[in-house]
Scaffold this motif. Structure first.
Motif, PDB file in Angstrom:
ATOM      1  N   SER A  64      19.786  51.084  12.107  1.00 31.74           N
ATOM      2  CA  SER A  64      18.903  49.910  12.143  1.00 31.74           C
ATOM      3  C   SER A  64      18.529  49.461  10.736  1.00 31.74           C
ATOM      4  N   LEU A  65      18.241  50.408   9.874  1.00 32.04           N
ATOM      5  CA  LEU A  65      17.875  50.068   8.493  1.00 32.04           C
ATOM      6  C   LEU A  65      18.998  49.309   7.787  1.00 32.04           C
ATOM      7  N   THR A  66      20.220  49.797   7.917  1.00 34.15           N
ATOM      8  CA  THR A  66      21.329  49.157   7.199  1.00 34.15           C
ATOM      9  C   THR A  66      21.645  47.786   7.787  1.00 34.15           C
ATOM     10  N   ARG A  67      21.531  47.652   9.092  1.00 35.40           N
ATOM     11  CA  ARG A  67      21.801  46.348   9.709  1.00 35.40           C
ATOM     12  C   ARG A  67      20.754  45.320   9.313  1.00 35.40           C
ATOM     13  N   LEU A  68      19.486  45.726   9.318  1.00 37.89           N
ATOM     14  CA  LEU A  68      18.438  44.805   8.888  1.00 37.89           C
ATOM     15  C   LEU A  68      18.586  44.481   7.411  1.00 37.89           C
ATOM     16  N   GLY A  69      18.961  45.470   6.615  1.00 35.34           N
ATOM     17  CA  GLY A  69      19.175  45.224   5.194  1.00 35.34           C
ATOM     18  C   GLY A  69      20.243  44.178   4.963  1.00 35.34           C
ATOM     19  N   ALA A  70      21.278  44.189   5.802  1.00 33.94           N
ATOM     20  CA  ALA A  70      22.343  43.191   5.667  1.00 33.94           C
ATOM     21  C   ALA A  70      21.810  41.788   5.940  1.00 33.94           C
ATOM     22  N   LEU A  71      20.976  41.639   6.966  1.00 33.20           N
ATOM     23  CA  LEU A  71      20.439  40.318   7.301  1.00 33.20           C
ATOM     24  C   LEU A  71      19.382  39.851   6.310  1.00 33.20           C
ATOM     25  N   LEU A  72      18.696  40.808   5.684  1.00 32.27           N
ATOM     26  CA  LEU A  72      17.645  40.463   4.725  1.00 32.27           C
ATOM     27  C   LEU A  72      18.179  40.254   3.313  1.00 32.27           C
ATOM     28  N   GLY A  73      19.407  40.704   3.080  1.00 32.84           N
ATOM     29  CA  GLY A  73      19.932  40.652   1.718  1.00 32.84           C
ATOM     30  C   GLY A  73      19.343  41.722   0.827  1.00 32.84           C
ATOM     31  N   THR A  74      18.922  42.837   1.444  1.00 32.82           N
ATOM     32  CA  THR A  74      18.303  43.943   0.702  1.00 32.82           C
ATOM     33  C   THR A  74      19.108  45.223   0.922  1.00 32.82           C
ATOM     34  N   ASP A  75      20.424  45.100   0.851  1.00 36.04           N
ATOM     35  CA  ASP A  75      21.308  46.220   1.195  1.00 36.04           C
ATOM     36  C   ASP A  75      21.005  47.484   0.407  1.00 36.04           C
ATOM     37  N   ALA A  76      20.776  47.349  -0.895  1.00 34.67           N
ATOM     38  CA  ALA A  76      20.586  48.540  -1.732  1.00 34.67           C
ATOM     39  C   ALA A  76      19.365  49.340  -1.276  1.00 34.67           C
ATOM     40  N   THR A  77      18.253  48.652  -1.051  1.00 36.27           N
ATOM     41  CA  THR A  77      17.038  49.330  -0.594  1.00 36.27           C
ATOM     42  C   THR A  77      17.238  49.954   0.781  1.00 36.27           C
ATOM     43  N   ALA A  78      17.855  49.207   1.687  1.00 34.72           N
ATOM     44  CA  ALA A  78      18.073  49.696   3.044  1.00 34.72           C
ATOM     45  C   ALA A  78      19.011  50.902   3.055  1.00 34.72           C
ATOM     46  N   GLN A  79      20.067  50.836   2.265  1.00 32.81           N
ATOM     47  CA  GLN A  79      21.014  51.954   2.211  1.00 32.81           C
ATOM     48  C   GLN A  79      20.339  53.204   1.652  1.00 32.81           C
ATOM     49  N   ALA A  80      19.493  53.037   0.645  1.00 31.06           N
ATOM     50  CA  ALA A  80      18.786  54.187   0.076  1.00 31.06           C
ATOM     51  C   ALA A  80      17.825  54.797   1.089  1.00 31.06           C
ATOM     52  N   ALA A  81      17.105  53.948   1.823  1.00 29.97           N
ATOM     53  CA  ALA A  81      16.174  54.442   2.835  1.00 29.97           C
ATOM     54  C   ALA A  81      16.923  55.156   3.955  1.00 29.97           C
ATOM     55  N   ALA A  82      18.065  54.613   4.346  1.00 31.56           N
ATOM     56  CA  ALA A  82      18.867  55.238   5.401  1.00 31.56           C
ATOM     57  C   ALA A  82      19.393  56.594   4.948  1.00 31.56           C
ATOM     58  N   ALA A  83      19.835  56.674   3.698  1.00 31.91           N
ATOM     59  CA  ALA A  83      20.363  57.944   3.176  1.00 31.91           C
ATOM     60  C   ALA A  83      19.271  59.005   3.119  1.00 31.91           C
ATOM     61  N   ALA A  84      18.064  58.620   2.676  1.00 31.69           N
ATOM     62  CA  ALA A  84      16.956  59.572   2.605  1.00 31.69           C
ATOM     63  C   ALA A  84      16.581  60.064   3.998  1.00 31.69           C
ATOM     64  N   TYR A  85      16.559  59.144   4.959  1.00 34.11           N
ATOM     65  CA  TYR A  85      16.245  59.526   6.343  1.00 34.11           C
ATOM     66  C   TYR A  85      17.305  60.475   6.891  1.00 34.11           C
ATOM     67  N   ARG A  86      18.565  60.171   6.665  1.00 27.81           N
ATOM     68  CA  ARG A  86      19.646  61.044   7.161  1.00 27.81           C
ATOM     69  C   ARG A  86      19.534  62.445   6.569  1.00 27.81           C
ATOM     70  N   ARG A  87      19.151  62.530   5.298  1.00 28.68           N
ATOM     71  CA  ARG A  87      18.984  63.842   4.675  1.00 28.68           C
ATOM     72  C   ARG A  87      17.870  64.633   5.354  1.00 28.68           C
ATOM     73  N   ASP A  88      16.745  63.961   5.624  1.00 32.86           N
ATOM     74  CA  ASP A  88      15.619  64.637   6.270  1.00 32.86           C
ATOM     75  C   ASP A  88      16.020  65.179   7.645  1.00 32.86           C
ATOM     76  N   ILE A  89      16.713  64.365   8.423  1.00 34.01           N
ATOM     77  CA  ILE A  89      17.125  64.782   9.763  1.00 34.01           C
ATOM     78  C   ILE A  89      18.166  65.902   9.670  1.00 34.01           C
ATOM     79  N   ALA A  90      19.097  65.791   8.731  1.00 35.65           N
ATOM     80  CA  ALA A  90      20.131  66.824   8.581  1.00 35.65           C
ATOM     81  C   ALA A  90      19.514  68.169   8.210  1.00 35.65           C
ATOM     82  N   GLN A  91      18.496  68.148   7.372  1.00 36.32           N
ATOM     83  CA  GLN A  91      17.834  69.401   6.985  1.00 36.32           C
ATOM     84  C   GLN A  91      17.152  70.053   8.181  1.00 36.32           C
ATOM     85  N   LEU A  92      16.497  69.244   9.026  1.00 39.01           N
ATOM     86  CA  LEU A  92      15.854  69.788  10.222  1.00 39.01           C
ATOM     87  C   LEU A  92      16.897  70.345  11.193  1.00 39.01           C
ATOM     88  N   ARG A  93      17.999  69.626  11.363  1.00 40.74           N
ATOM     89  CA  ARG A  93      19.061  70.110  12.258  1.00 40.74           C
ATOM     90  C   ARG A  93      19.594  71.449  11.782  1.00 40.74           C
TER      91      ARG A  93
END
Length: 314
Positions: free
Chosen positions: A149-178
Motif C-alpha cells: 500500500s505504501l509503495t502504490r500510494l507513493g507512486a500516485l503521490l509522486g513521493t516514491d523515495a519516501t514511500a519505498q523507504a517506509a516500506a523497506a523499514a516496515y518489512r524489516r520490522d516484520i521480518a525480524q519478528l517472524r
C-alpha cells in the motif's frame, strides 16, 4: 559575403537544433513521469495525469498510510479519528467513514480520494463516483499488504523515495519478528473484538496474521465471516491459552480491561488459570499501517508471557 552569411545562418540553425535537443532531454523525464498509475486493493488500475496534489482520506488508517508514504502535505481532507500522526488532527474534516460530507469534499477540489473499500458506505461511494474524482480503494488484508500500500500510494503521490523507504523499514520490522517467533511453541488464542455480543475474527483478518506471526493459533480461524459472532460456550470448549483484546492505549497485563474480567467466572479456563488475559493498544493493532509492527511486537510479547506462565505451571 554570401559565404559568411551562409555560415552565420548555419550556425544559428545549429544552435537552434541544439537547444531543441537539450529541451527534449530536459523535458523527457518529466513527460515520462507526468502520468502515474497504481493498482488499488479492489484490483482497479488508477491512473492520474500527474502526481496527486490534493488528496482526501476517508479512513483513519488511510490517513496514516498517506503520511507514511510522504503525502501528508498534500492531504486536504480526512474523516473523524484521523489522529496520527499528530499533525493529521489539524486536517479539515469531511465527516466520518459512514457519513461523509460530500459537499465539503467537492469544495476541497481533490484530485484523488482514498477510500476504505468495505468501511465506507456503498451509497456514499456511488455519490462519490458521481463527482468524477479518481478513487483509490484501500483495504490491506495481510501484514505484507501494508508495504505494498505504501509503495502504490507513493507512486500516485509522486513521493516514491519516501514511500519505498517506509516500506523497506516496515518489512524489516516484520521480518525480524517472524525470525524471532517462527519456531516458538504454538499458543492458542481467542481474540475478542467485542463482548456484547461476543465477536471475534476469522483467519482472513490481518489481526489473525499478527497472531500467526507471533506463533499463535487463532481458535476461530476457520469461521466464514470476517468478524463472526461466537458463543461463550464455544470459547470455553476451545479452551484457549490466551485471550486478547484491543484497548484504547496500553494497559498492564496484570490489570485487564473489564470486558476481559468477565472470563474470571470460569477459573478452569486455561487463559484464566494462568493469568493470560491481555489488552493491546488498539491503534497499533487494528489499523493496517506501519504501526501495526509495534502492535505485533506487543502481542508477541504477551504470547511469550503465556508460554513462560504455562511452562511454570507444569
Amino acid at each position: 559575403m554570401r559565404a559568411a552569411a551562409f555560415a552565420l545562418v548555419a550556425r544559428s540553425i545549429a544552435r537552434f537544433v541544439a537547444q531543441l535537443a537539450f529541451a527534449a532531454v530536459a523535458l523527457g523525464p518529466c513527460a515520462a513521469r507526468a502520468t502515474v498509475t497504481a493498482i488499488d486493493d479492489a484490483g482497479n488500475t488508477v491512473t492520474l495525469p500527474a502526481p496527486a496534489q490534493r488528496v482526501v482520506s476517508l479512513a483513519p488508517h488511510v490517513t496514516e498510510l498517506l503520511y507514511a508514504a510522504g503525502g501528508g502535505a498534500k492531504l486536504v481532507g480526512a474523516v473523524a479519528y484521523s489522529d496520527y500522526p499528530p499533525e493529521a488532527q489539524h486536517v479539515p474534516r469531511v465527516g466520518d467513514n459512514r457519513a461523509l460530507d460530500l459537499e465539503r469534499i467537492a469544495t476541497l477540489k481533490p484530485d484523488l480520494i482514498v477510500v476504505w473499500r468495505h468501511g465506507n458506505a456503498q451509497q456514499q461511494l456511488d455519490r462519490l463516483r458521481a463527482l468524477h474524482i479518481p478513487l483509490f480503494f484501500s483495504e490491506p488484508h495481510e501484514l505484507d499488504d501494508v508495504a505494498t500500500s505504501l509503495t502504490r500510494l507513493g507512486a500516485l503521490l509522486g513521493t516514491d523515495a519516501t514511500a519505498q523507504a517506509a516500506a523497506a523499514a516496515y518489512r524489516r520490522d516484520i521480518a525480524q519478528l517472524r525470525a524471532r517467533y517462527a519456531r516458538r511453541a504454538p499458543v492458542s488464542v481467542f481474540y475478542e473484538v467485542w463482548d456484547q455480543p461476543l465477536m471475534t475474527i476469522n483467519g482472513s483478518h490481518m489481526i489473525s496474521d499478527v497472531i500467526a506471526l507471533c506463533g499463535g493459533r487463532n481458535i476461530f480461524a476457520a469461521l466464514k465471516p470476517l468478524v463472526p459472532t461466537v458463543s461463550t460456550e464455544a470459547v470455553l470448549a476451545a479452551n484457549p491459552d490466551a485471550i486478547v483484546t484491543a484497548s484504547q492505549g496500553a494497559t498492564s497485563p496484570d490489570r485487564p480491561l473489564p470486558s476481559l474480567e468477565r472470563w474470571r467466572a470460569w477459573p478452569a479456563l486455561a487463559a484464566v488459570a494462568h493469568g493470560n488475559l491481555f489488552a493491546v493498544d488498539g491503534d497499533l493493532l487494528t489499523r493496517p499501517t506501519p504501526r501495526i509492527a509495534q502492535g505485533a511486537a506487543q502481542l508477541c510479547g504477551d504470547l511469550e508471557h503465556t508460554r513462560s506462565r504455562d511452562a511454570a505451571s507444569h
